[in-house]
Design an enzyme around this catalytic site. Structure first.
Site, PDB file in Angstrom:
ATOM      1  N   ASP A  32     -35.497 -21.590 -82.174  1.00  0.00           N
ATOM      2  CA  ASP A  32     -35.570 -22.675 -83.145  1.00  0.00           C
ATOM      3  C   ASP A  32     -35.866 -23.977 -82.423  1.00  0.00           C
ATOM      4  OD1 ASP A  32     -34.984 -23.570 -86.027  1.00  0.00           O
ATOM      5  OD2 ASP A  32     -33.753 -24.929 -84.834  1.00  0.00           O
ATOM      6  N   TYR A  37     -37.023 -32.672 -80.825  1.00  0.00           N
ATOM      7  CA  TYR A  37     -36.137 -32.319 -79.718  1.00  0.00           C
ATOM      8  C   TYR A  37     -36.713 -32.732 -78.366  1.00  0.00           C
ATOM      9  CZ  TYR A  37     -34.045 -29.341 -83.351  1.00  0.00           C
ATOM     10  OH  TYR A  37     -33.484 -28.865 -84.504  1.00  0.00           O
ATOM     11  N   LYS A  66     -40.738 -27.724 -86.341  1.00  0.00           N
ATOM     12  CA  LYS A  66     -40.493 -28.567 -87.511  1.00  0.00           C
ATOM     13  C   LYS A  66     -41.403 -29.803 -87.519  1.00  0.00           C
ATOM     14  CE  LYS A  66     -35.655 -27.152 -87.233  1.00  0.00           C
ATOM     15  NZ  LYS A  66     -35.614 -26.730 -85.820  1.00  0.00           N
ATOM     16  N   HIS A  99     -38.704 -31.177 -91.511  1.00  0.00           N
ATOM     17  CA  HIS A  99     -37.417 -31.398 -90.843  1.00  0.00           C
ATOM     18  C   HIS A  99     -36.406 -32.119 -91.740  1.00  0.00           C
ATOM     19  CE1 HIS A  99     -35.746 -31.752 -86.490  1.00  0.00           C
ATOM     20  NE2 HIS A  99     -34.778 -31.569 -87.355  1.00  0.00           N
ATOM     21  N   LYS A 260     -26.738 -23.325 -79.897  1.00  0.00           N
ATOM     22  CA  LYS A 260     -27.275 -24.000 -78.723  1.00  0.00           C
ATOM     23  C   LYS A 260     -26.314 -23.864 -77.553  1.00  0.00           C
ATOM     24  CE  LYS A 260     -27.114 -27.782 -75.949  1.00  0.00           C
ATOM     25  NZ  LYS A 260     -25.946 -28.428 -75.297  1.00  0.00           N
TER      26      LYS A 260
END
Length: 314
Positions: A32, A37, A66, A99, A260
């Site tokens: 993902d 990011y 995204k 997003h 994560k």
């Protein structure tokens, strides 16, 4: 879409390639990612390393990215995707998500990437600047990406039932996936029931709740669901960790989850949730921990971080 995935939010760009490569070697097939990011090039390095060494093939991976808020105008959607594809070293995405239901003023890729939330960081009073782009126009441009074969599925993040209902009224291609914050303190029962009714798959981010937000000052350690007696008792019965119990609750209720971590041991732990089941009573006990506690809310972090009030949840 594999029910357990690796989310790369907040993983350092210098480390993420090795983390992704290790995760794939351990069995992860769901990655993902997102423009925002700031580490998709590193993710691409990890993917190419895994494919190049024969650990997996491209078609065995499910890769999500995204569309960021500054690229909602139809003419900016395709270039934004192409930038993510180039960084990831891929010819297509398995899933491309909007997003946020937030449209911000365009920032050219060559000027600043990722553009972040603030329009002009050098302004006297840096803040978010909104752009009046209807969601249905952004969605139509995303539909064209499917038609062109650049993405296999499209979906949305951080949408309410009302926004989904409105989108479905005009969509030529229905959203395949909704990604939202989901954990025992935010169970979102009505939203999940609505998505099940509309046959929209649901992915939960931050499935362990506060843990992702303590380091960035958006939660306190005492808010960890892993400290709840109900979770600890179940973990002791099953000889599993509290984290594994909470993650199992997530997949057992029919959602996929993305976690994560940069730790190899945590990667193993987070994936080792498919050799046990929770009883109905245990599932209910965890669900009853709900507090409607949302950690990722632009209406909360916007004023403090970006000098802009930007609510999307009532």
């Amino acid at each position: 879409m594999p029910s357990a995935g690796l989310g790369v939010w907040k993983i350092d760009p210098s480390e993420v390639g090795a983390v992704v490569s290790t995760a794939i070697e351990l069995g992860y097939r769901h990655l993902d990612c997102a423009c925002d990011y700031g580490n998709e090039e590193g993710v691409g390095d990890g993917i190419q390393d895994a494919i190049g060494t024969g650990v997996c093939s491209r078609d065995e991976l499910w890769v999500t990215s995204k569309l960021w808020n500054t690229y909602h105008a139809p003419e900016h959607v395709r270039p934004a995707l192409q930038k993510s594809l180039a960084d990831l070293g891929l010819e297509y995405l398995d899933l491309y998500l909007m997003h946020f239901p937030i449209s911000l003023m365009y920032v050219p890729i060559e000027s600043r990437y990722p553009p972040g939330w603030i329009f002009d960081p050098d302004a006297e009073h840096p803040r978010m600047e909104f752009a009046p782009v209807p969601i249905h126009e952004t969605w139509q441009a995303m539909e064209e990406l499917v038609t062109e074969g650049l993405v296999k599925n499209i979906g949305v993040c951080n949408f309410s039932t009302g926004l989904i209902r409105d989108l479905l009224s005009s969509a030529r291609i229905r959203p395949s996936v909704l990604q939202v914050e989901l954990h025992p303190y935010l169970t979102q029962e009505k939203l999940l029931r609505y998505c099940q009714q509309e046959e929209i798959a649901v992915t939960g981010f931050s499935p362990l709740g506060a843990l992702s937000y303590v380091p960035i000052g958006m939660a306190e350690k005492k808010e960890s669901v892993l400290e709840e007696d109900a979770v600890i008792k179940i973990a002791e019965r099953l000889d599993k960790t509290p984290a594994q119990v909470v993650l199992r609750w997530g997949v057992q209720r029919g959602t996929s989850i993305v976690t994560k971590t940069s730790s190899k041991e945590r990667l193993k732990e987070n994936l080792n949730i498919f050799d046990f089941e929770l009883t109905e009573e245990e599932m209910q006990a965890i669900s009853e921990l709900n507090q409607n506690r949302r950690f990722n809310d632009p209406g909360e972090f916007g004023p403090a971080a970006f000098d802009t009030f930007c609510p999307i949840y009532d």
